[in-house]
Motif scaffolding. Sequence first.
Motif, PDB file in Angstrom:
ATOM      1  N   ARG A  13      -6.036  -3.503   0.808  1.00 14.44           N
ATOM      2  CA  ARG A  13      -7.396  -3.574   1.018  1.00 14.44           C
ATOM      3  C   ARG A  13      -7.596  -1.927   1.499  1.00 14.44           C
ATOM      4  O   ARG A  13      -6.963  -1.773   2.549  1.00 14.44           O
ATOM      5  N   THR A  70       0.716  -1.234  -0.023  1.00 14.89           N
ATOM      6  CA  THR A  70       0.010   0.075  -0.047  1.00 14.89           C
ATOM      7  C   THR A  70       0.729   1.107   0.109  1.00 14.89           C
ATOM      8  O   THR A  70       0.457   2.207  -0.764  1.00 14.89           O
ATOM      9  N   VAL A 118      -4.048  -4.375  -5.416  1.00 14.64           N
ATOM     10  CA  VAL A 118      -5.286  -5.305  -5.147  1.00 14.64           C
ATOM     11  C   VAL A 118      -5.026  -6.695  -5.254  1.00 14.64           C
ATOM     12  O   VAL A 118      -5.487  -7.649  -4.295  1.00 14.64           O
TER      13      VAL A 118
END
Lengths: 316, 271
Positions: free
Chosen positions: B148, B73, B142
Amino acid sequence: MIEAREQNGNCSSSRSESNVASLESVNKNYGPIRALRGVNLAIRAGEIVALLGPNGAGKTTAVKLLLGLMPPNRGKVRVFGADPTNPENRMRTGAMLQVGRVPETLRVREHVDLFSSYYQKPMPAQDVLAASGLEKIAGRKYAELSGGQKQRVLFALAICGDPDLLFLDEPTVGLDVEARRLLWDEIRALVDRGKTVLLTTHYLQEADALADRVVVINQGEIIAEGTPTEIKVQTSGKKIRCITRINLQTLHQLPGVTEVKEDREAIEIHTSDAERVVRELLARDERLSGLEVTSAGLEEAFLALTRDSARNGDSD
Amino acid sequence: MSTASMTLTRSQMERSPIHTATIYLKETKYEFLKYLRVRMYTASVLSFPIMFYVLFGLVLNSHEAIAGTGLPTYLMATYGTFGVMGASLFGTAAGLASDRGLGWLQVKRASPMPPFAYFWAKVITSMIFSATIVLALFALGVEFGGVRMPPGKFAELFGVLVAGSLPFSAMGLALGYFTGPNSAPPMINLVYLPMSFCSGLWVPFMFLPHVLRQVALVLPPYHLSQLALSVVGAGAHESNATHWEVLIGFTMICLGMARIGFQRDQEKMYG
């Protein structure tokens, strides 16, 4: 030198009305380089004018001023009676300029589509492609075209807006004879449709083939102006070849002599006044032999004209 | 003859809004196609950030975390910044420098093209490529990195990164006006690569030496990446207002420089 004095000439009113574009006493400098000096040039509606001169004479500068791509240092530039940077003028003019690099990954049809979209009433794309001889290669990318085809694309971009006035800067430079003749036909077709064209060239032959009027420019100054026939008369130089003992210094001073060269045992003289030079030669050297007089090539003749002006300029 | 058409009135010459919109659209469409077909551009500008992300974010360190944010992320935000910066700088500067230096821009200027359409097309094209890179990173993150986030966060991150294309497009325009056709690509790299490194786009910011972290404070990509990181909960430094201010200020300075270049070109055009 022929100067058009628009302001106080007796035919000025009728003339300036039909002037589509003009330069009036224009000077343009690039730093210390004086690209144009006191240039007067008028282009009248429906005519095709050739601005003829060697490389670096100021032809491209004149075109760029008329396109409003840069301002003059002195004098006035008018197109359709207004400043050349006027957006409405751009709608009514088309330009073919010398370009180093055109986006290469776009197809011919795409280039035409984009430029046509700029104009209010563009020609249909199919007509543009037909008039430029590009129909068969409309789907090709620019990078895949030959030199002549590339020039024709630039030509297509100049005409796609169906403009009243066209500037063609050295449209046939670098083209072979066949490609050049094709483009000539396309330029003639424009004039038949009532367009006004200013084209620059350094080929006298091209000016002769296309123009109603030829304006000769050298070192930033206009040195002659007239119909192609008039210009050719002024540039009808001759080449004299003979074996003589007269020294080069003396030969240079004979009437109209522009160039003297030694060629093996003989001497080659370029002159605008062959008859007088021959008379002088025969009078001065009784033993002169192998005399030949031939017409100089067009390019040589043109060279003679520009040199004459340089000489006159020095004595002014 | 053509004298008849000389009497066209002003209103006949003015374009309708629809016509103007069509020009902007076509200019953008062809600018986009032009770049899409240049393999050097698509290969380097699009694939480098994606390759780096796959390698460092997905293959090597996918289970690590920085300040509670998973590395896949975290790196989505920083490589997103890296990708946006590259697409915007190359999309504007290289083309502008070449169009200016090799005469194509003159042909355009001699035509009735609205001048602003030219710049618009470059900036929008850069944004489209930027968005493509960002979406590719999202998809990879993803699918393969277990990233997420609520959809709102994805939208916010996307918005910040794509808006971040603007300061670098402005910088690209300025660079394009002060470099030539040959010097533009190396100049862009000279700006792009060191700036990316010093701003913590390759190696997370906290792992950089102290001196570089001080330098980063004045670099626009640092501020964009911090805005992006704050969306994913990893922006640990100045307030977001500071980052926006720096980016807006930087954009203004670059546009000012581009304007100087634009006017300089209008006044004297050689060659």
